[in-house]
Structures are given as structure tokens and as C-alpha cells.
Design a protein around this motif. Structure first.
Motif: not given
Length: 669
Positions: A406-413, A471-476, A500-505, A605-610
Motif C-alpha cells: 500500500a502506497i497510502g490509505f485514508m479512512s473515516y467513520a 492506493i496499492n500501486g501505480l500502473n502504466s 500511455k498513462e500512469t494511473l493509481p491502482d 513513477v516513470p522518469a518521463s513523467e517527472i
């Protein structure tokens, strides 16, 4: 007896040290107070270490260069680094004061920072004063303390015609009205503007008159001879005009010719120059008035007697001896009033009534650095929020969290039923003051109607009030998009291209005990071809979307995600995730939580995008050196609602301050 005397001596020294703290110079009506605790900072990093750090070297080099001196240590500035430094401001209806209180250890060293000091410093006994070159600020100091204040006049204060007249301030306006500019004697303001008793006094600037000498029209000699050579013609006798009337016509013609002779642009420029001159004079008056006020305020703070902020229980209750920096704001309503004066009555309507003081504290130790924030509530609001926050996250969510990826998470209750029940009360508290007391009956009626229309019990079964986003990762992914090309005749042609786009999983879930309404929506979507179905798994049909979104209802949980593999694994009970103890406690014990795991983002994160390989290398290097970042809400205690933001320190760093300095140095390379 010796022990008693020793204890008494310690108590006396403690009280003396406390009395010498500059906080006693901050007035009780201060709007904001910020504190930097030098003693706590330099326990984490010695002065010598600071001087040799990247940040310290840059500070000393920059100061040396700007003042044309050679500074080798921050102690050369003459500041007492073992005591607290303060910033505070005061808000009045006419001027805002921004003030700094800094303890001095060596006033002579501080004075060495001032160029041409003999001509700029005025001494009165042990107190010295210096006015900034533009007269917008004042410095006062003695052997122990330095005080700086500047002030900014509030424009809204002089919008009141009575107040502006009292101080001789006029509101200068410029109106570019071409119709009035044709007449050189016309006033350069909109003639439709009418000054009322409630509006500011407006000084109108007349356009400068154009001086042109009028010459009587006479025939030339040649024209006269030509006229004499002609045969005399019989003219009808007309009554002669009076001499005065002829002169008036000549003058009018001359004035018209003069006005027409000057281009309109030149007249506008002349009027605008005059307007600018008048405006500058009024600004100078305001500046002199501000200087008079800040001079009196500086004298009062430095030498006067008044009640200190130490008498404010809200302020003293927010302090923590372990913090290295603190911020306190008197009330949220005051913040609203300060940032929204242009709203007029709306800005002072009490929309934030019931929200008290704000505070924030920064802590640093050998494990993490943490920012703790708090907001005081009125008792009625605190009671409402306690009911709303009486909810925990669905424990079944935890088995879908994989801490290793997991790259990150957010919760509320929150308790949906309690929220809907308290909503009318909260709305009345917020908006009741906006409409006024005369609308109390209408507000009560509206609150009752809202409660009647909403079936709190039924809604709370459909949406229970807890949710988790991961968010469990990034995929191209190669995505298609539509663009348009044009042929030689400029005819538009639709073209489908891929990129090609890098999108969150991602995976999103919320609890529901009654899914009948959701099932009806799914059925409607399938019938309208908005949704496609494959067993229990559904897909939202949207051609223009760069990602495919799937959803599933299982075991009282509604899942959304863009990974078909993950949704299929949930559906077939093949999920094999491991959640860490830290993440489990973070999610299960707090109404709100957030995690960012920087290490799990490294290389994703692909080098081409940063910005290319070099930037990507630097970016990933910074991420590798970062620890986890957390946010969480705390249980409401009394009338205080609070939250914490914290960041872990990776192994190999002595404490949070040194770790922070290493991040700054790494980012600057």
C-alpha cells in the motif's frame, strides 16, 4: 533547613526565569501568538552543529553577503538562543499590528547588523529606536529584548465617511467618461454617482482647463481685393446682433475648437495623472497616520503596563513544555471576520459562532516529528460532534489492507444516523445568525421539515458512515482518446489515438446493511447500458474514462476498484493481505486516519513523467530517505476536538530536526 532553603531558592529562580520570558509583553487581546522555543530546538542540535549544517551555512553566507560582514556563527546576531521568540498580532477596526519579540544576549552584536547605525538609531536611556526607511515599521530594543512592529491600515475603516473625515482622509476615484471629458470644465467622475451618508466621502478631480487664445476671423488682403473686384450684389438687410452676443459666440466657438484640438487620449492622461497625484497624497496621509499609531503601540508594548496574554486561560491551556514551536489563534470566528471583511454583514454574521480558539504545536524527538492541532467548541456543538463521532471502522475492512504494497490509505467513520439527527441543529447554529433573530421561527420550521423528509434510520442502513480508500500501486496503461485532425481544406476529422498513462491502482469500500436501493440502481444501469455485469462483478461502461471501474457487493460491503484481478479475488475469497499492527491500530482506533508510505512509491513513477532520469533519481532518493507519514483524529476531550500529523524517522538519524535538515540538503542538491 538547608533543604528548605535550597527548595526556596529553586522556586525563586524558576519564578524569576518565568518572569523574564517575553510572553508577559504580549497583550491579553492578541489575535494570534506564535512561539519558537530556542531552548528545545538547540537541545536537538547544538549551535555548532547548526552552523556547520547546510541550512546554517546558507544562512550565514547569505547574511554575510547582504550586510558585507563576516558571520561565522548565528550567535554573532546577538540573539539569546536559549529563550523563546514570539510573533503576535493585534486586530483593530482601523489597523492590524504585526509584532515580533526577540530576546537579546548581546545588544552590541545585534547593533552591528545595522549599517550606518549612528545616523539611524535614536537612544533614550537604555532604550534605542530605529525607524525603517519607508516608515512602515519600528525597531525598539534594550540590553535584553528586541521589539519590532509594523502596521497595515484597513481600507474598510475609511469606507465610513464619518471616520475618514475625522482623520482628513478622502476616497479619490477616477472615472474615464469620454462624454464628460469632451468638456474641459467637466468633472472627471461618473455623473450618475451620488454620495450618500453611508458612503465614503469622494473628492472629485476636475479636468484641467485647456488654455487656447481665441483670434477673430479676418479676411486676407488677397481675399479682400478679390472681393472688391467682384460686382456688388444686393444683400438683404438683417438685424445686427448685439455686440455682447457676438463676443459670446466667438468665445464659445473658440472653446469648442480648443477642446477639439486636444486629442481625447491626452485629456484622459492628464486627468489620470492628476488622479494619481491626489491618490498619492491620500496614501501618504494614511501612511503618516499608521506611523503615528505604530509608534504609540510600540511605546505601550515596550514600556507600558497592561494585562498579559498569560491571563488568557485558552492560551495558557494550549501550551506544552515539550513543543519546539506553538501557534494559538483566539477564535475561528475572528479568523473568518479577518479574512472576509469584503463580505460586509456576512463577514460579521457569526457564522463561525461556537468555534473557539485554534492551536497547533510542533514536536520533534528521536523517533518522529509531529504536529498536533486543536479546536475548542461550544458545549452544544461538542455534544453534537461526540454523538456523530461515536463510530468505529468496520473491522472486516482490515483484511483487504496489504501493508507491504500500500502506497497510502485514508479512512473515516461517523454515525450516519446521529449525523442526520444533529444536522438541523448544526445548520441552525451556523446559518441562524446569518438570517437573524427575526427568522428563528423559520429556521426551526426548516429544521423540523428536514428531519421529517429524512428517514435517518433508513439512510443509516444504506450508508452506515464508514469507508476506506486504498492506493496499492501505480500502473502504466495504454489508453485511447479522441482528438481531431484537419485536412488541407480545414475539414474536421475525428481521430482515435492511444497513449500511455500512469494511473493509481485503487480500492474503495463502504459498509451497507441494506443494499436494496443499490441493487435497483445497478439494475437500472444494466438496462440503460451504463453498467455491464459478469456474475456478481459489475463494470461501469464509460468509453471516455481512462480507467475501467468495477464494483462488487459482498458481506455487507460495497467495493469499487480499477483492478479486475483484485475484485475477482475478493469475490472468490482469495485475498491474501497482511496488515501491520501499526496500520491496524491507526485504522481501528480513530474516526479519521491517513497513511502515506513513501518507500512503496520508489521507482513506481516513470522518469518521463517527472522530468527525466536525473530528476527521477533525485525524487526516488528523497522517497527512500522518508519515513511513513500519518494523520489521525483524536477522541473529543471535553470541548476540544484535535488531530495529529506525524512522520517517522528512518534508521540512521539521530533526531527529527537533523533528519529534516538532511532532507532539505538532499532536495537542494
Amino acid at each position: 533547613m538547608k533543604k528548605i532553603l535550597f527548595s526556596f531558592s529553586l522556586l525563586l529562580l524558576f519564578n524569576l526565569a518565568k518572569a523574564q520570558d517575553l510572553v508577559k509583553k504580549i497583550p491579553a487581546n492578541a489575535f494570534t501568538v506564535a512561539t519558537i522555543k530556542g531552548d528545545n530546538i538547540f537541545k536537538l542540535m547544538f549551535v555548532k552543529d547548526f552552523n556547520e549544517s547546510f541550512v546554517g551555512k546558507k544562512l550565514l553566507e547569505g547574511t554575510s553577503k547582504s550586510l558585507d560582514k563576516n558571520f561565522t556563527t548565528i550567535e554573532d546576531f546577538g540573539i539569546n538562543l536559549d529563550k523563546n521568540m514570539y510573533y503576535f498580532n493585534q486586530l483593530t477596526d482601523s489597523i492590524n499590528y504585526n509584532c515580533f519579540l526577540i530576546p537579546l544576549k548581546d545588544a552590541t552584536k545585534f547593533e552591528s547588523l545595522i549599517n550606518n547605525k549612528d545616523n539611524r538609531i535614536k537612544a533614550t536611556g537604555d532604550t534605542k529606536t530605529m525607524v525603517l526607511p519607508d516608515s512602515t515599521g519600528i525597531l525598539k530594543w534594550n540590553n535584553n529584548m528586541l521589539y519590532f512592529v509594523n502596521g497595515s491600515i484597513k481600507s474598510t475603516f475609511f469606507a465610513d465617511s464619518a471616520k475618514s473625515a475625522r482623520y482628513g482622509i478622502k476616497d479619490i476615484r477616477f472615472q474615464n467618461d469620454e462624454a464628460t471629458l469632451v468638456d474641459s470644465a467637466a468633472v472627471a467622475v461618473d455623473s450618475a454617482y451620488v454620495t450618500t451618508a453611508d458612503e465614503p466621502m469622494v473628492e472629485t478631480t476636475a479636468a484641467p482647463p485647456v488654455k487656447v487664445k481665441a483670434k477673430p476671423k479676418t479676411a486676407t488682403k488677397k481675399a479682400a481685393k478679390k472681393a472688391n473686384g467682384k460686382k456688388k450684389t444686393v444683400k438683404k438687410k438683417t438685424a445686427a446682433k448685439p455686440k455682447q452676443e457676438v463676443e459670446e459666440e466667438v468665445m464659445a466657438d473658440a472653446a469648442m475648437e480648443a477642446a477639439e484640438a486636444v486629442p481625447a487620449a491626452e485629456r484622459v492622461n492628464a486627468d489620470y495623472d492628476l488622479y494619481q497625484q491626489e491618490r498619492a497624497e491620500q496614501d501618504a496621509r494614511k501612511k503618516r497616520l499608521a506611523f503615528t499609531w505604530i509608534t504609540a503601540q510600540a511605546e505601550q508594548i515596550f514600556n507600558g503596563s497592561y494585562q498579559s496574554i498569560e491571563s488568557n486561560k485558552s492560551y495558557t491551556g494550549s501550551l506544552d513544555s515539550k513543543a519546539i514551536a506553538e501557534l494559538w489563534v483566539s477564535s475561528l470566528q475572528d479568523v473568518y471576520n479577518a479574512v472576509a471583511p469584503e463580505f460586509g454583514t456576512y463577514g460579521k454574521s457569526g457564522m463561525m459562532k461556537g468555534y473557539g480558539s485554534l492551536n497547533a504545536k510542533l514536536f520533534m524527538d528521536n523517533k518522529s516529528f509531529r504536529i498536533s492541532t486543536g479546536l475548542e467548541l461550544a458545549q452544544e456543538q461538542a455534544d453534537s460532534y461526540k454523538k456523530i463521532m461515536n463510530k468505529k471502522l468496520n473491522k472486516n475492512f482490515l483484511k483487504y489492507v496489504n501493508s507491504d504494497k500500500a502506497i497510502g490509505f485514508m479512512s473515516y467513520a461517523i454515525d450516519t444516523k446521529a449525523y442526520l439527527e444533529e444536522l438541523p441543529t448544526l445548520m441552525k447554529q451556523t446559518y441562524g445568525s446569518l438570517v437573524g433573530a427575526r427568522m428563528d421561527a423559520e429556521m426551526d420550521l426548516g429544521a423540523d421539515l428536514l428531519s421529517l423528509l429524512l428517514d435517518e434510520e433508513a439512510v443509516s442502513k444504506v450508508i452506515k458512515g464508514d469507508a476506506l480508500f486504498i492506493i496499492n500501486g501505480l500502473n502504466s496503461k495504454e489508453v485511447t482518446y479522441t482528438t481531431y485532425d484537419y485536412d488541407d481544406d480545414y475539414n474536421q476529422k475525428e481521430v482515435v489515438k492511444t497513449k500511455k498513462e500512469t494511473l493509481p491502482d485503487f480500492l474503495f469500500m463502504f459498509s451497507s446493511d441494506d443494499t436494496r436501493l443499490i441493487n435497483k440502481l445497478i439494475k437500472y444501469g444494466v438496462n440503460k447500458n451504463f453498467v455491464s455485469a459478469e456474475g456478481n462483478i459489475y463494470k461501469i461502461v464509460e468509453k471516455k474514462s481512462p480507467i475501467d471501474i468495477y464494483f462488487l457487493i459482498k458481506d455487507g460491503i460495497v467495493f469499487f476498484g480499477n483492478s479486475l484481478t483484485e475484485i475477482q479475488a475478493i469475490n472468490s475469497n482469495r485475498v491474501n493481505s497482511q496488515i501491520s499492527k501499526t496500520h491496524k491500530n491507526l485504522l481501528s482506533k480513530n474516526n479519521f486516519s491517513f497513511l502515506f508510505n513513501a518507500k512503496n512509491l520508489v521507482g513506481k513513477v516513470p522518469a518521463s513523467e517527472i522530468g527525466g532520469e536525473e530528476t527521477a533519481k533525485k525524487f526516488n532518493s528523497t522517497l527512500e530517505k522518508m519515513g511513513n507519514v500519518y494523520m489521525k483524529s483524536n477522541p473529543i476531550k471535553g470541548r476540544l476536538v484535535s488531530a495529529d500529523i506525524s512522520a517517522e524517522i528512518p534508521n540512521g538519524h539521530e533526531n527529527a530536526l537533523k533528519y529534516l535538515f538532511s532532507l532539505i540538503e538532499n532536495a537542494a542538491k
